[in-house]
Design a protein around this motif. Structure first.
Motif, PDB file in Angstrom:
ATOM      1  N   ALA A 176       2.854   5.797  11.162  1.00 57.52           N
ATOM      2  CA  ALA A 176       4.154   6.365  11.515  1.00 57.52           C
ATOM      3  C   ALA A 176       4.938   6.749  10.266  1.00 57.52           C
ATOM      4  O   ALA A 176       5.631   7.785  10.246  1.00 57.52           O
ATOM      5  N   VAL A 177       4.855   5.939   9.229  1.00 61.53           N
ATOM      6  CA  VAL A 177       5.531   6.269   7.966  1.00 61.53           C
ATOM      7  C   VAL A 177       4.935   7.553   7.393  1.00 61.53           C
ATOM      8  O   VAL A 177       5.649   8.444   6.911  1.00 61.53           O
ATOM      9  N   PHE A 178       3.606   7.657   7.442  1.00 60.89           N
ATOM     10  CA  PHE A 178       2.925   8.837   6.936  1.00 60.89           C
ATOM     11  C   PHE A 178       3.377  10.091   7.688  1.00 60.89           C
ATOM     12  O   PHE A 178       3.723  11.115   7.075  1.00 60.89           O
ATOM     13  N   ALA A 179       3.411  10.026   9.008  1.00 54.04           N
ATOM     14  CA  ALA A 179       3.858  11.171   9.801  1.00 54.04           C
ATOM     15  C   ALA A 179       5.298  11.536   9.460  1.00 54.04           C
ATOM     16  O   ALA A 179       5.659  12.719   9.400  1.00 54.04           O
ATOM     17  N   GLY A 180       6.120  10.527   9.206  1.00 57.15           N
ATOM     18  CA  GLY A 180       7.519  10.774   8.893  1.00 57.15           C
ATOM     19  C   GLY A 180       7.752  11.481   7.578  1.00 57.15           C
ATOM     20  O   GLY A 180       8.800  12.131   7.386  1.00 57.15           O
ATOM     21  N   LEU A 181       6.800  11.378   6.661  1.00 58.90           N
ATOM     22  CA  LEU A 181       6.940  12.073   5.375  1.00 58.90           C
ATOM     23  C   LEU A 181       7.139  13.562   5.579  1.00 58.90           C
ATOM     24  O   LEU A 181       7.883  14.216   4.831  1.00 58.90           O
ATOM     25  N   PHE A 182       6.468  14.114   6.576  1.00 58.67           N
ATOM     26  CA  PHE A 182       6.480  15.559   6.779  1.00 58.67           C
ATOM     27  C   PHE A 182       7.668  16.013   7.615  1.00 58.67           C
ATOM     28  O   PHE A 182       7.844  17.212   7.859  1.00 58.67           O
ATOM     29  N   ARG A 183       8.491  15.044   8.023  1.00 55.96           N
ATOM     30  CA  ARG A 183       9.759  15.354   8.691  1.00 55.96           C
ATOM     31  C   ARG A 183      10.937  14.973   7.806  1.00 55.96           C
ATOM     32  O   ARG A 183      12.087  15.022   8.252  1.00 55.96           O
ATOM     33  N   PHE A 198      13.159   8.144   2.203  1.00 57.66           N
ATOM     34  CA  PHE A 198      14.179   8.315   1.165  1.00 57.66           C
ATOM     35  C   PHE A 198      13.693   7.497  -0.030  1.00 57.66           C
ATOM     36  O   PHE A 198      13.929   6.307  -0.124  1.00 57.66           O
ATOM     37  N   GLY A 199      12.987   8.142  -0.939  1.00 59.90           N
ATOM     38  CA  GLY A 199      12.372   7.448  -2.062  1.00 59.90           C
ATOM     39  C   GLY A 199      10.880   7.261  -1.827  1.00 59.90           C
ATOM     40  O   GLY A 199      10.299   7.795  -0.873  1.00 59.90           O
ATOM     41  N   ARG A 200      10.255   6.487  -2.705  1.00 60.58           N
ATOM     42  CA  ARG A 200       8.818   6.252  -2.649  1.00 60.58           C
ATOM     43  C   ARG A 200       8.451   5.470  -1.388  1.00 60.58           C
ATOM     44  O   ARG A 200       8.958   4.367  -1.157  1.00 60.58           O
ATOM     45  N   ALA A 201       7.570   6.030  -0.555  1.00 56.94           N
ATOM     46  CA  ALA A 201       7.173   5.383   0.691  1.00 56.94           C
ATOM     47  C   ALA A 201       6.074   4.359   0.427  1.00 56.94           C
ATOM     48  O   ALA A 201       5.025   4.689  -0.121  1.00 56.94           O
ATOM     49  N   VAL A 202       6.337   3.119   0.825  1.00 55.87           N
ATOM     50  CA  VAL A 202       5.415   2.007   0.589  1.00 55.87           C
ATOM     51  C   VAL A 202       5.426   1.115   1.821  1.00 55.87           C
ATOM     52  O   VAL A 202       6.478   0.889   2.430  1.00 55.87           O
ATOM     53  N   VAL A 203       4.245   0.603   2.176  1.00 48.92           N
ATOM     54  CA  VAL A 203       4.149  -0.374   3.259  1.00 48.92           C
ATOM     55  C   VAL A 203       3.941  -1.756   2.650  1.00 48.92           C
ATOM     56  O   VAL A 203       3.067  -1.941   1.794  1.00 48.92           O
ATOM     57  N   ALA A 221       0.852  -1.185   0.000  1.00 48.06           N
ATOM     58  CA  ALA A 221       0.000   0.000   0.000  1.00 48.06           C
ATOM     59  C   ALA A 221       0.889   1.237   0.000  1.00 48.06           C
ATOM     60  O   ALA A 221       1.931   1.264   0.657  1.00 48.06           O
ATOM     61  N   SER A 222       0.490   2.239  -0.754  1.00 48.14           N
ATOM     62  CA  SER A 222       1.302   3.450  -0.842  1.00 48.14           C
ATOM     63  C   SER A 222       1.037   4.374   0.345  1.00 48.14           C
ATOM     64  O   SER A 222      -0.008   4.317   0.991  1.00 48.14           O
ATOM     65  N   VAL A 223       2.013   5.227   0.615  1.00 47.76           N
ATOM     66  CA  VAL A 223       1.908   6.240   1.662  1.00 47.76           C
ATOM     67  C   VAL A 223       2.228   7.575   0.993  1.00 47.76           C
ATOM     68  O   VAL A 223       3.362   7.805   0.565  1.00 47.76           O
ATOM     69  N   ASP A 224       1.217   8.438   0.879  1.00 47.50           N
ATOM     70  CA  ASP A 224       1.303   9.623   0.027  1.00 47.50           C
ATOM     71  C   ASP A 224       1.097  10.908   0.819  1.00 47.50           C
ATOM     72  O   ASP A 224       0.087  11.037   1.528  1.00 47.50           O
TER      73      ASP A 224
END
Length: 337
Positions: free
Chosen positions: A318-325, A329-334, A46-49
């Motif tokens: 947590a990955v989603f929250a980290g996007l804004f910090r 590094f690259g496309r975020a995917v779970v 699943a993507s994290v956008d």
């Protein structure tokens, strides 16, 4: 098959500013059997956008706001467990937009079957998915760089930016990136072939840094950030330059009165600029054409991409929250399964 025990991630609280994991909730659910024209799927990725945040504050944007208790929407790739549609068989891998769920019953309408190939399934959510398509149309249809032009790309180590600069290079342009930190900047130049990359964290005056790396002015600016980064870039544009607004990550989750805003709009007139925003789904009729070309470039080794993969559906908030910090590094995917 009968009902299937599963989990999903829903919105627990509307998000007024930036997201934290506690804004979400993991729920246990039973997933029923598919009806005619439907499939039951097991989610693989699943993507994290970052753009999802625009729908999580309780206010409609380019898409309706999510209500409390609704599943977080995203692109997803999954394996067909059961099919009630003749076009899909058990074991097929499909891509759709059923969001952060371990299993789902989905309509076959709008799904895309993934044919076996050299690329990983997760690439269907990145370089061959919405980020890659956004870069493709943003550069080629809206930016339209010519040989010798300078193309500036913000969030250059991200999913859209990293592909955008490489496509600009294919057109004979000079590509300059903006990214956060020396490691990302080094990768953008050494691995992706950008001509230069500005570490915005190390610069006291971003506009001066852009002028230093773009002495002839910026012909095309592909913006994924907005805010003060966009404002600085406006002062560095070449005559009749094009500003393509792909994303506004600096403004997502920030109330209008707290946003940096644009102070340098006179340059739109002084430099005769064109600034245009777009939503990639406007180009849906041409997705097949773009995806085929992106795939060819991947196969011949001229296009590179990077993924930030984290295991477990429960990791998505947590990955989603980290996007804004800037933690990805690259496309975020779970990886769900």
């Amino acid at each position: 098959m009968s009902t299937l025990p599963s989990r999903q991630v829903v919105l627990a609280r509307h998000i007024p500013r930036l997201p934290e994991p506690e804004h979400f909730r993991v729920e246990r659910v039973d997933v029923g059997e598919p009806q005619d024209g439907e499939l039951r799927v097991k989610t693989l990725f699943a993507s994290v956008d970052p753009g999802t945040l625009a729908r999580l504050g309780g206010v409609d944007s380019y898409a309706p706001a999510l209500k409390l208790g609704e599943v977080i929407g995203s692109a997803a790739a999954g394996e067909v467990l059961e099919s009630r549609d003749a076009r899909y068989a058990v074991g097929d891998v499909v891509v759709g937009s059923w969001g952060w769920r371990e299993h789902a019953v989905v309509s076959a309408r709008g799904l895309r079957k993934v044919e076996p190939g050299a690329e990983s399934v997760s690439a269907e959510l990145g370089v061959l998915g919405i980020p890659g398509l956004t870069a493709y149309f943003g550069i080629l249809d809206l930016g339209r760089p010519q040989a010798g032009d300078t193309v500036l790309v913000s969030s250059a180590a991200g999913a859209v930016g990293s592909i955008s600069g490489q496509i600009a290079k294919r057109q004979g342009a000079r590509a300059v990136g903006i990214a956060g930190g020396p490691e990302k900047c080094r990768w953008v130049v050494e691995a992706l072939g950008f001509d230069a990359c500005i570490d915005y964290r190390a610069e006291k005056d971003l506009a001066a840094a852009i002028r230093r790396e773009c002495p002839q002015g910026v012909s095309v600016y592909l913006d994924n950030v907005g805010g003060s980064t966009l404002d600085a870039a406006l002062t560095c544009m070449a005559m009749k330059g094009r500003v393509v607004v792909s994303g506004l990550v600096a403004d997502y989750g920030v109330p209008p009165e707290a946003r940096a805003g644009l102070k340098n709009t006179p340059f739109l007139i002084i430099q005769r600029l064109r600034m245009e925003g777009f939503v990639v789904f406007d180009y849906a009729a041409r997705f097949g054409e773009a995806r085929a070309e992106l795939r060819r470039w991947l196969q011949d080794g001229s296009l590179r991409h990077r993924e930030h993969i984290v295991d477990g559906l429960e990791s998505a908030p947590a990955v989603f929250a980290g996007l804004f910090r800037g933690e990805n590094f690259g496309r975020a995917v779970v990886r769900v399964a």
